[in-house]
Design a protein around this motif. Structure first.
Motif, PDB file in Angstrom:
ATOM      1  N   THR A 497       0.799  -1.231   0.000  1.00  0.00           N
ATOM      2  CA  THR A 497       0.000   0.000   0.000  1.00  0.00           C
ATOM      3  C   THR A 497       0.824   1.269   0.000  1.00  0.00           C
ATOM      4  OG1 THR A 497      -0.175  -0.187   2.395  1.00  0.00           O
ATOM      5  CG2 THR A 497      -2.007  -1.043   1.113  1.00  0.00           C
ATOM      6  N   GLY A 498       1.972   1.280   0.653  1.00  0.00           N
ATOM      7  CA  GLY A 498       2.802   2.474   0.707  1.00  0.00           C
ATOM      8  C   GLY A 498       4.103   2.259  -0.035  1.00  0.00           C
ATOM      9  N   ILE A 499       4.662   3.332  -0.590  1.00  0.00           N
ATOM     10  CA  ILE A 499       5.899   3.204  -1.355  1.00  0.00           C
ATOM     11  C   ILE A 499       6.717   4.478  -1.213  1.00  0.00           C
ATOM     12  CG2 ILE A 499       5.003   4.097  -3.539  1.00  0.00           C
ATOM     13  CD1 ILE A 499       6.487   1.746  -4.917  1.00  0.00           C
ATOM     14  N   ALA A 500       8.052   4.333  -1.176  1.00  0.00           N
ATOM     15  CA  ALA A 500       8.950   5.483  -1.090  1.00  0.00           C
ATOM     16  C   ALA A 500      10.280   5.102  -1.724  1.00  0.00           C
ATOM     17  CB  ALA A 500       9.155   5.896   0.365  1.00  0.00           C
ATOM     18  N   LEU A 501      11.006   6.109  -2.211  1.00  0.00           N
ATOM     19  CA  LEU A 501      12.296   5.898  -2.860  1.00  0.00           C
ATOM     20  C   LEU A 501      13.388   6.617  -2.087  1.00  0.00           C
ATOM     21  CD1 LEU A 501      10.049   5.723  -5.216  1.00  0.00           C
ATOM     22  CD2 LEU A 501      11.963   6.144  -6.747  1.00  0.00           C
ATOM     23  N   ASP A 502      14.583   6.000  -2.046  1.00  0.00           N
ATOM     24  CA  ASP A 502      15.707   6.703  -1.451  1.00  0.00           C
ATOM     25  C   ASP A 502      16.566   7.328  -2.546  1.00  0.00           C
ATOM     26  OD1 ASP A 502      17.363   4.718  -2.506  1.00  0.00           O
ATOM     27  OD2 ASP A 502      17.728   3.746  -0.576  1.00  0.00           O
ATOM     28  N   ALA A 503      17.641   8.008  -2.156  1.00  0.00           N
ATOM     29  CA  ALA A 503      18.460   8.754  -3.106  1.00  0.00           C
ATOM     30  C   ALA A 503      19.162   7.846  -4.113  1.00  0.00           C
ATOM     31  CB  ALA A 503      19.491   9.588  -2.342  1.00  0.00           C
ATOM     32  N   SER A 504      19.394   6.587  -3.765  1.00  0.00           N
ATOM     33  CA  SER A 504      20.084   5.666  -4.668  1.00  0.00           C
ATOM     34  C   SER A 504      19.129   4.898  -5.566  1.00  0.00           C
ATOM     35  CB  SER A 504      20.942   4.685  -3.864  1.00  0.00           C
ATOM     36  OG  SER A 504      20.129   3.862  -3.045  1.00  0.00           O
ATOM     37  N   GLY A 505      17.834   5.132  -5.425  1.00  0.00           N
ATOM     38  CA  GLY A 505      16.858   4.471  -6.283  1.00  0.00           C
ATOM     39  C   GLY A 505      16.265   3.214  -5.702  1.00  0.00           C
ATOM     40  N   ASP A 506      16.656   2.822  -4.492  1.00  0.00           N
ATOM     41  CA  ASP A 506      16.015   1.679  -3.852  1.00  0.00           C
ATOM     42  C   ASP A 506      14.583   2.042  -3.485  1.00  0.00           C
ATOM     43  OD1 ASP A 506      18.294   0.160  -4.055  1.00  0.00           O
ATOM     44  OD2 ASP A 506      19.016   0.657  -2.055  1.00  0.00           O
ATOM     45  N   ILE A 507      13.715   1.041  -3.516  1.00  0.00           N
ATOM     46  CA  ILE A 507      12.285   1.259  -3.305  1.00  0.00           C
ATOM     47  C   ILE A 507      11.866   0.569  -2.008  1.00  0.00           C
ATOM     48  CG2 ILE A 507       9.980   0.908  -4.280  1.00  0.00           C
ATOM     49  CD1 ILE A 507      11.451   0.601  -7.027  1.00  0.00           C
ATOM     50  N   TYR A 508      11.128   1.275  -1.181  1.00  0.00           N
ATOM     51  CA  TYR A 508      10.635   0.719   0.082  1.00  0.00           C
ATOM     52  C   TYR A 508       9.124   0.588   0.011  1.00  0.00           C
ATOM     53  CZ  TYR A 508      15.330   1.698   1.715  1.00  0.00           C
ATOM     54  OH  TYR A 508      16.689   1.724   1.843  1.00  0.00           O
ATOM     55  N   VAL A 509       8.627  -0.512   0.542  1.00  0.00           N
ATOM     56  CA  VAL A 509       7.207  -0.841   0.420  1.00  0.00           C
ATOM     57  C   VAL A 509       6.633  -1.190   1.779  1.00  0.00           C
ATOM     58  CG1 VAL A 509       5.518  -2.367  -0.678  1.00  0.00           C
ATOM     59  CG2 VAL A 509       7.623  -1.751  -1.909  1.00  0.00           C
ATOM     60  N   ALA A 510       5.496  -0.574   2.093  1.00  0.00           N
ATOM     61  CA  ALA A 510       4.724  -0.999   3.264  1.00  0.00           C
ATOM     62  C   ALA A 510       3.829  -2.147   2.822  1.00  0.00           C
ATOM     63  CB  ALA A 510       3.898   0.167   3.801  1.00  0.00           C
ATOM     64  N   ASP A 511       4.210  -3.354   3.208  1.00  0.00           N
ATOM     65  CA  ASP A 511       3.510  -4.570   2.788  1.00  0.00           C
ATOM     66  C   ASP A 511       2.465  -4.890   3.861  1.00  0.00           C
ATOM     67  OD1 ASP A 511       2.792  -6.852   1.459  1.00  0.00           O
ATOM     68  OD2 ASP A 511       4.688  -7.901   1.773  1.00  0.00           O
ATOM     69  N   ARG A 512       1.285  -4.347   3.644  1.00  0.00           N
ATOM     70  CA  ARG A 512       0.300  -4.224   4.707  1.00  0.00           C
ATOM     71  C   ARG A 512      -0.064  -5.546   5.395  1.00  0.00           C
ATOM     72  NH1 ARG A 512      -5.866  -1.855   3.890  1.00  0.00           N
ATOM     73  NH2 ARG A 512      -6.468  -1.881   6.088  1.00  0.00           N
ATOM     74  N   HIS A 513      -0.550  -6.501   4.639  1.00  0.00           N
ATOM     75  CA  HIS A 513      -1.030  -7.728   5.279  1.00  0.00           C
ATOM     76  C   HIS A 513       0.072  -8.742   5.556  1.00  0.00           C
ATOM     77  CE1 HIS A 513      -5.307  -6.719   3.751  1.00  0.00           C
ATOM     78  NE2 HIS A 513      -5.118  -6.281   4.985  1.00  0.00           N
ATOM     79  N   ASN A 514       1.290  -8.422   5.133  1.00  0.00           N
ATOM     80  CA  ASN A 514       2.448  -9.197   5.583  1.00  0.00           C
ATOM     81  C   ASN A 514       3.095  -8.555   6.811  1.00  0.00           C
ATOM     82  OD1 ASN A 514       2.614 -11.469   3.882  1.00  0.00           O
ATOM     83  ND2 ASN A 514       3.466 -10.240   2.227  1.00  0.00           N
ATOM     84  N   HIS A 515       2.537  -7.392   7.234  1.00  0.00           N
ATOM     85  CA  HIS A 515       2.986  -6.711   8.452  1.00  0.00           C
ATOM     86  C   HIS A 515       4.498  -6.497   8.428  1.00  0.00           C
ATOM     87  CE1 HIS A 515      -1.029  -7.879   9.635  1.00  0.00           C
ATOM     88  NE2 HIS A 515      -0.710  -9.145   9.465  1.00  0.00           N
TER      89      HIS A 515
END
Length: 521
Positions: A497-515
């Motif tokens: 449901t949630g997503i964000a990028l860092d300065a190097s292009g890595d992607i972070y994900v809030a994986d809701r139902h996997n907590h």
């Protein structure tokens, strides 16, 4: 007189006999060896294709070799005893090649195939790593695999199977994102869209959480979350998490230590510091240049602010669901689910049930940037319509991008409030051109410095990418719901449901139902 006649007859007879002996016995006039054709390459092409014919007994004088393609004379440009270089003439049709030298003719065993206009209409899948098998569709491919030269952004691929309308190819090592080209003879067809190459080293890993719901601070493997729905990063690489059902805002350091920035196990709406503050199902977070964290506090219908020291205040929203622009707590929201902040400190909110995108100045003044009643319409300001927008992101130029969940589309709002559709049509899961791509309840959205968008495609259990050129691809995940790290489509999510990028292009994900919080490296 009679004697003279007889002498004349004898002379004629002897002359004829002498002539016959010269013709059959003279070694200076041997028979000319006949030419042969042993092969030619390429075996297919169009007008202008240069063909090399191999064989024997060709003339080394160019003009002494008459070459025809199914009866139509070609142009010989170079000649040796064992090879001829010939250009395919206009107006020719598929058939045998013939070579005539000194009145003797050699004919090829195989036909030279004349190829009509080559087209490349589509390819599937639209993304993959080196070694991925891709099917190309089009027209007038050569049915001989080796006669189709396929390249991925200039890197030659291997063609393993070929028909006139489809090619099966393998993405080559070293390929990069770009167009696919197919060359048959001297004709080249290029794809309309880019094939997106996923580097083999790209992989999904779990940053914190293990798939089990709960609450625990500590190391990444020991930490527990309960339906995290939003993520954001600061300039130092710290990750902030909207831990919805734990009613807390969590912080993960670059070394993996998880702590609680603010909130407690009791849901409520209380300003204060750290655990003295209360939230009620916070849905999204954003971080400004000073390290302040902004929270879309969903069930409280508020926008909250947390300083780096953990002090929580209410920036805007009365706490009662509704719709009203205004200053600070005089404004009203209805279940805000997405939040972003620009370089000037302005905050943008996906106001879900109000179907609007709201803007809050650093001083707390709330206005409506775009949207009105539920619907799907491009346009300016309040003439545009959204349907349950859930995620927002803002680029350096001030454009706001929206994950328009109920419409299954990605929308764009210019800084002046003009709304357009970037990608998506109806509900589904389709990569490719943005105008035909499909999403299923996109929730989170991020944008990089090149204008590429990254989408947490909630109900499709995937992370998608929309290039600045309008090509949609799947970066990770598949329709198979689950919890698995890995590369590309071998990885699994459960309601990202949630997503964000860092300065190097890595992607972070809030994986809701996997907590859990996941990372795509």
């Amino acid at each position: 007189m009679k004697t003279k006649i007889n002498i004349l007859r004898l002379t004629i007879i002897l002359g004829l006999m002498w002539s016959g002996c010269k013709e059959s016995d003279d070694p200076a006039t041997p028979a000319v060896p006949a030419p042969t054709i042993t092969g030619f390459s390429p075996t297919a092409g169009t007008t202008g294709t240069v063909v090399t014919i191999t064989g024997t007994n060709f003339s080394t004088v160019i003009t002494d070799n008459e070459v025809k393609f199914n009866g139509t004379a070609g142009v010989v440009t170079a000649a040796a005893a064992a090879s001829l270089i010939v250009t395919v003439p206009a107006g020719v049709s598929t058939g045998k090649i013939t070579v005539r030298v000194d009145g003797q003719v050699a004919t090829s065993i195989e036909d030279f195939v004349i190829v009509s206009t080559v087209t490349l209409s589509s390819f599937s899948p639209a993304t993959g790593s080196a070694g991925t098998i891709v099917t190309l569709t089009g027209t007038n491919f050569s049915t001989t695999a080796a006669n189709n030269a396929v390249k991925f952004n200039g890197t030659t691929a291997t063609v393993s199977a070929a028909t006139a309308t489809s090619l099966t190819v393998t993405v080559p090592d070293g390929a990069s994102t770009g167009k696919i080209t197919v060359q048959v003879g001297n004709q080249v067809a290029s794809s309309a869209n880019d094939f997106v190459v996923i580097p083999l080293e790209s992989a999904v890993v779990t940053v914190a959480g293990n798939g089990t719901l709960g609450f625990a601070d500590g190391t990444s493997s020991d930490a527990r979350f309960y339906q995290p729905t939003g993520v954001a990063l600061d300039a130092d690489g710290n990750i902030y998490v909207a831990d919805a059902e734990n009613h807390r805002i969590r912080k993960i350091t670059p070394t993996g230590t998880v702590s609680t920035l603010a909130g407690s196990s009791t849901n409520g709406s209380v300003d204060g510091t750290g655990a003295d503050a209360q939230f009620n199902s916070p849905r999204a977070v954003a971080v400004d240049a000073l390290g302040n964290v902004y929270v879309a506090d969903g069930v409280n219908h508020k926008i909250r602010k947390i300083t780096p020291a953990g002090v929580v205040t209410t920036l805007a929203g009365s706490g009662t669901s509704g719709f009203a622009d205004g200053d600070g707590i005089a404004a009203q929201f209805y279940f805000p689910k997405g939040i972003a902040v620009d370089g000037d400190g302005n905050i943008y909110v996906a106001d879900d049930i109000n179907h609007r995108i709201r803007k809050i100045t650093p001083a707390g003044t709330v206005t409506t940037l775009a949207g009105s009643t539920s619907g799907s319409a491009d346009g300016d300001g309040t003439s545009a319509q959204f349907n349950s927008p859930r995620g927002v992101a803002v680029d350096d130029a001030g454009n706001v991008y929206v994950a328009d969940s109920g419409n299954h589309r990605i929308r764009k709002i210019t800084s002046t409030g003009t709304v357009s559709t970037v990608a998506g049509t109806t509900v589904g899961v389709t990569d490719g051109d943005a105008t035909t791509a499909k999403f299923n309840s996109p929730a989170g959205i991020g944008v990089d410095g090149s204008g590429n968008l990254y989408i947490a495609d909630d109900e499709n259990e995937r992370i998608r990418k929309v290039t600045a050129g309008g090509t949609v691809s799947t970066i990770a995940g598949s329709l198979l719901q689950g919890f698995a790290d890995g590369s590309g489509t071998s990885a699994q999510f459960n309601s990202p449901t949630g997503i964000a990028l860092d300065a190097s292009g890595d992607i972070y994900v809030a994986d809701r139902h996997n907590h859990s919080i996941r990372k795509i490296q």
